[in-house]
Write a protein that holds these residues in place. Structure first.
Motif, PDB file in Angstrom:
ATOM      1  N   SER A  97       0.689  -1.128   0.084  1.00  0.00           N
ATOM      2  CA  SER A  97       0.118   0.133  -0.013  1.00  0.00           C
ATOM      3  C   SER A  97       0.900   1.218  -0.152  1.00  0.00           C
ATOM      4  O   SER A  97       0.356   2.388  -0.332  1.00  0.00           O
ATOM      5  CB  SER A  97      -0.832   0.012   1.230  1.00  0.00           C
ATOM      6  N   MET A  98       2.270   1.112   0.407  1.00  0.00           N
ATOM      7  CA  MET A  98       3.050   2.269   0.498  1.00  0.00           C
ATOM      8  C   MET A  98       4.280   2.276  -0.403  1.00  0.00           C
ATOM      9  O   MET A  98       5.060   3.139  -0.496  1.00  0.00           O
ATOM     10  CB  MET A  98       3.704   2.463   1.827  1.00  0.00           C
ATOM     11  N   ARG A  99       4.344   1.080  -1.215  1.00  0.00           N
ATOM     12  CA  ARG A  99       5.604   1.150  -2.025  1.00  0.00           C
ATOM     13  C   ARG A  99       5.682   2.180  -3.067  1.00  0.00           C
ATOM     14  O   ARG A  99       4.697   2.855  -3.710  1.00  0.00           O
ATOM     15  CB  ARG A  99       5.208  -0.186  -2.903  1.00  0.00           C
ATOM     16  N   GLY A 100       6.746   2.494  -3.287  1.00  0.00           N
ATOM     17  CA  GLY A 100       7.245   3.660  -4.139  1.00  0.00           C
ATOM     18  C   GLY A 100       7.251   5.067  -3.344  1.00  0.00           C
ATOM     19  O   GLY A 100       7.663   5.952  -3.777  1.00  0.00           O
ATOM     20  N   THR A 101       6.854   5.112  -2.282  1.00  0.00           N
ATOM     21  CA  THR A 101       6.757   6.441  -1.473  1.00  0.00           C
ATOM     22  C   THR A 101       8.231   6.697  -0.816  1.00  0.00           C
ATOM     23  O   THR A 101       8.600   7.880  -0.941  1.00  0.00           O
ATOM     24  CB  THR A 101       5.670   6.335  -0.203  1.00  0.00           C
ATOM     25  N   LEU A 102       8.732   5.675  -0.443  1.00  0.00           N
ATOM     26  CA  LEU A 102      10.104   5.816   0.227  1.00  0.00           C
ATOM     27  C   LEU A 102      10.732   4.543   0.483  1.00  0.00           C
ATOM     28  O   LEU A 102       9.917   3.616   0.541  1.00  0.00           O
ATOM     29  CB  LEU A 102      10.100   6.805   1.429  1.00  0.00           C
ATOM     30  N   PRO A 103      11.861   4.387   0.698  1.00  0.00           N
ATOM     31  CA  PRO A 103      12.617   3.034   0.989  1.00  0.00           C
ATOM     32  C   PRO A 103      11.777   2.322   2.502  1.00  0.00           C
ATOM     33  O   PRO A 103      11.779   3.151   3.368  1.00  0.00           O
ATOM     34  CB  PRO A 103      14.099   3.271   1.450  1.00  0.00           C
ATOM     35  N   ILE A 104      11.405   1.034   2.406  1.00  0.00           N
ATOM     36  CA  ILE A 104      10.728   0.620   3.400  1.00  0.00           C
ATOM     37  C   ILE A 104      11.641  -0.978   3.824  1.00  0.00           C
ATOM     38  O   ILE A 104      11.754  -1.549   2.644  1.00  0.00           O
ATOM     39  CB  ILE A 104       9.413   0.275   3.118  1.00  0.00           C
ATOM     40  N   TRP A 105      12.199  -0.912   4.879  1.00  0.00           N
ATOM     41  CA  TRP A 105      12.808  -2.009   5.219  1.00  0.00           C
ATOM     42  C   TRP A 105      12.089  -3.002   5.973  1.00  0.00           C
ATOM     43  O   TRP A 105      11.004  -2.634   6.598  1.00  0.00           O
ATOM     44  CB  TRP A 105      13.974  -1.509   6.180  1.00  0.00           C
ATOM     45  N   LEU A 106      12.484  -4.156   5.939  1.00  0.00           N
ATOM     46  CA  LEU A 106      11.831  -5.361   6.879  1.00  0.00           C
ATOM     47  C   LEU A 106      12.740  -5.897   8.009  1.00  0.00           C
ATOM     48  O   LEU A 106      13.951  -5.912   7.633  1.00  0.00           O
ATOM     49  CB  LEU A 106      11.366  -6.575   5.975  1.00  0.00           C
ATOM     50  N   ALA A 107      12.476  -5.742   9.064  1.00  0.00           N
ATOM     51  CA  ALA A 107      13.056  -6.099  10.340  1.00  0.00           C
ATOM     52  C   ALA A 107      12.177  -7.297  11.232  1.00  0.00           C
ATOM     53  O   ALA A 107      11.160  -7.310  10.636  1.00  0.00           O
ATOM     54  CB  ALA A 107      13.576  -4.987  11.055  1.00  0.00           C
ATOM     55  N   GLY A 108      12.764  -7.801  12.352  1.00  0.00           N
ATOM     56  CA  GLY A 108      12.046  -8.546  13.010  1.00  0.00           C
ATOM     57  C   GLY A 108      12.192 -10.074  12.621  1.00  0.00           C
ATOM     58  O   GLY A 108      11.519 -10.465  12.085  1.00  0.00           O
ATOM     59  N   GLY A 109      13.269 -10.820  13.495  1.00  0.00           N
ATOM     60  CA  GLY A 109      13.210 -12.130  13.567  1.00  0.00           C
ATOM     61  C   GLY A 109      13.869 -12.673  12.136  1.00  0.00           C
ATOM     62  O   GLY A 109      13.618 -13.796  12.006  1.00  0.00           O
ATOM     63  N   ILE A 110      14.556 -11.755  11.460  1.00  0.00           N
ATOM     64  CA  ILE A 110      15.342 -12.156  10.114  1.00  0.00           C
ATOM     65  C   ILE A 110      16.443 -13.042  10.704  1.00  0.00           C
ATOM     66  O   ILE A 110      17.400 -12.540  11.454  1.00  0.00           O
ATOM     67  CB  ILE A 110      15.568 -11.126   9.127  1.00  0.00           C
ATOM     68  N   ASN A 111      16.878 -14.126   9.862  1.00  0.00           N
ATOM     69  CA  ASN A 111      18.189 -14.897  10.109  1.00  0.00           C
ATOM     70  C   ASN A 111      18.225 -15.456   8.755  1.00  0.00           C
ATOM     71  O   ASN A 111      17.617 -15.424   7.835  1.00  0.00           O
ATOM     72  CB  ASN A 111      17.660 -15.854  11.212  1.00  0.00           C
ATOM     73  N   PRO A 112      19.583 -16.008   8.654  1.00  0.00           N
ATOM     74  CA  PRO A 112      20.327 -16.710   7.472  1.00  0.00           C
ATOM     75  C   PRO A 112      19.222 -17.737   6.797  1.00  0.00           C
ATOM     76  O   PRO A 112      18.860 -18.029   5.576  1.00  0.00           O
ATOM     77  CB  PRO A 112      21.314 -17.304   7.730  1.00  0.00           C
ATOM     78  N   ASP A 113      18.230 -18.364   7.667  1.00  0.00           N
ATOM     79  CA  ASP A 113      17.367 -19.499   7.206  1.00  0.00           C
ATOM     80  C   ASP A 113      16.194 -18.899   6.648  1.00  0.00           C
ATOM     81  O   ASP A 113      15.308 -19.676   5.848  1.00  0.00           O
ATOM     82  CB  ASP A 113      17.094 -20.501   8.446  1.00  0.00           C
ATOM     83  N   ASN A 114      15.712 -17.620   7.066  1.00  0.00           N
ATOM     84  CA  ASN A 114      14.340 -17.540   6.751  1.00  0.00           C
ATOM     85  C   ASN A 114      14.409 -16.131   5.595  1.00  0.00           C
ATOM     86  O   ASN A 114      13.665 -15.592   5.231  1.00  0.00           O
ATOM     87  CB  ASN A 114      13.361 -17.167   7.784  1.00  0.00           C
ATOM     88  N   VAL A 115      15.666 -15.588   5.622  1.00  0.00           N
ATOM     89  CA  VAL A 115      15.925 -14.203   4.805  1.00  0.00           C
ATOM     90  C   VAL A 115      15.517 -14.230   3.212  1.00  0.00           C
ATOM     91  O   VAL A 115      14.691 -13.456   2.951  1.00  0.00           O
ATOM     92  CB  VAL A 115      17.118 -13.661   4.858  1.00  0.00           C
ATOM     93  N   GLY A 116      15.658 -15.618   2.919  1.00  0.00           N
ATOM     94  CA  GLY A 116      15.153 -15.664   1.265  1.00  0.00           C
ATOM     95  C   GLY A 116      13.861 -15.741   1.316  1.00  0.00           C
ATOM     96  O   GLY A 116      13.213 -15.242   0.369  1.00  0.00           O
ATOM     97  N   GLU A 117      13.046 -16.373   2.140  1.00  0.00           N
ATOM     98  CA  GLU A 117      11.520 -16.290   2.153  1.00  0.00           C
ATOM     99  C   GLU A 117      11.135 -15.108   2.222  1.00  0.00           C
ATOM    100  O   GLU A 117      10.193 -14.713   1.606  1.00  0.00           O
ATOM    101  CB  GLU A 117      10.898 -17.480   3.134  1.00  0.00           C
ATOM    102  N   ALA A 118      11.653 -14.118   3.179  1.00  0.00           N
ATOM    103  CA  ALA A 118      11.249 -12.985   3.536  1.00  0.00           C
ATOM    104  C   ALA A 118      11.315 -12.066   2.306  1.00  0.00           C
ATOM    105  O   ALA A 118      10.510 -11.349   2.129  1.00  0.00           O
ATOM    106  CB  ALA A 118      11.859 -12.368   4.616  1.00  0.00           C
ATOM    107  N   ILE A 119      12.372 -12.228   1.550  1.00  0.00           N
ATOM    108  CA  ILE A 119      12.453 -11.311   0.372  1.00  0.00           C
ATOM    109  C   ILE A 119      11.441 -11.674  -0.776  1.00  0.00           C
ATOM    110  O   ILE A 119      11.087 -10.812  -1.331  1.00  0.00           O
ATOM    111  CB  ILE A 119      14.004 -11.296   0.016  1.00  0.00           C
ATOM    112  N   ASP A 120      11.472 -13.072  -0.907  1.00  0.00           N
ATOM    113  CA  ASP A 120      10.728 -13.444  -1.862  1.00  0.00           C
ATOM    114  C   ASP A 120       9.046 -13.297  -1.746  1.00  0.00           C
ATOM    115  O   ASP A 120       8.265 -12.837  -2.572  1.00  0.00           O
ATOM    116  CB  ASP A 120      10.589 -14.976  -2.138  1.00  0.00           C
TER     117      ASP A 120
END
Length: 231
Positions: A170-193
């Motif tokens: 709903s906000m994409r394109g307004t400014l950079p939006i980062w994802l945080a919270g519980g990210i680790n090497p095992d789930n980062v690929g899924e988070a990005i996808d």
């Protein structure tokens, strides 16, 4: 093909870890400054070595810090950005942008952990207020209860990624939006996808012990992130 996803390694407490983050390809590192609930927090004085000659841009994270102290932090540390874990007053954001134009202002917004209800309209309203105030980036993080108190940042807990995606879309394109919270090497690929954020911000997911980063975890994380390309 567009540029890849950004990565910020947060909760950095020593120069060795900042240099490790830079060496492995991270774009930023974050230092928690005078945040009572964080075991990774440093005083302004103790943080100075990390900001004096940073190998990559350094971000100072603050929570409910007095406005005069925030200015003192900026003057003493000269960070690339100040990241507010608590909601910054609109007028103060405007003032900082005018007074310290070279310092970016980032705002963390905290969702409850996965499984808990979210007031989407209220969250969107809060996010839009920050955008209107002129912040340079938003970070969607997770708040979590720890030892009887709420922690904002460094929780190692994920929020509901379906809700995060809806909010981000709903906000994409307004400014950079980062994802945080519980990210680790095992789930980062899924988070990005699933979410396609501007960047990934994490702390505990690449630690060996609290406040000390793990080289193997960091390398694994960055290998996955660098293998992805923005949609």
């Amino acid at each position: 093909m567009t540029s890849g996803y950004k990565a910020k390694i947060c909760g950095t407490t020593n120069m060795e870890d900042a240099e490790m983050a830079a060496r492995e390809g991270a774009d930023f590192f974050g230092v928690v400054v005078e945040v009572d609930f964080s075991p990774r927090s440093l005083t302004i004085e103790a943080a100075k070595p990390l900001f004096s000659s940073p190998p990559i841009p350094a971000v100072a994270l603050v929570y409910n810090m007095a406005s005069t102290r925030v200015e003192s932090l900026i003057q003493q540390l000269n960070p690339f950005a100040v990241q507010f874990l608590s909601l910054a007053e609109t007028s103060f954001v405007t003032y900082l942008k005018k007074t310290y134009p070279k310092v970016e202002i980032w705002q963390s917004l905290h969702l409850p952990q996965a499984g808990e209800a979210v007031d989407l309209k209220d969250f969107q309203k809060t996010a839009q207020t920050s955008v209107t105030a002129g912040v340079d980036a938003l970070l969607f993080d997770t708040a979590a209860l720890s030892k009887g108190a709420m922690k904002f940042g460094g929780t190692g807990v994920t929020s509901d990624w379906d809700i995060v995606k809806e909010l981000m879309d709903s906000m994409r394109g307004t400014l950079p939006i980062w994802l945080a919270g519980g990210i680790n090497p095992d789930n980062v690929g899924e988070a990005i996808d699933r979410i396609n954020p501007y960047g990934i911000d994490l702390c505990s997911g690449v630690e060996a012990t609290r406040g000390k980063k793990d080289a193997a975890k960091l390398r694994s994380l960055m290998t996955t992130i660098r293998g992805k390309h923005s949609k």
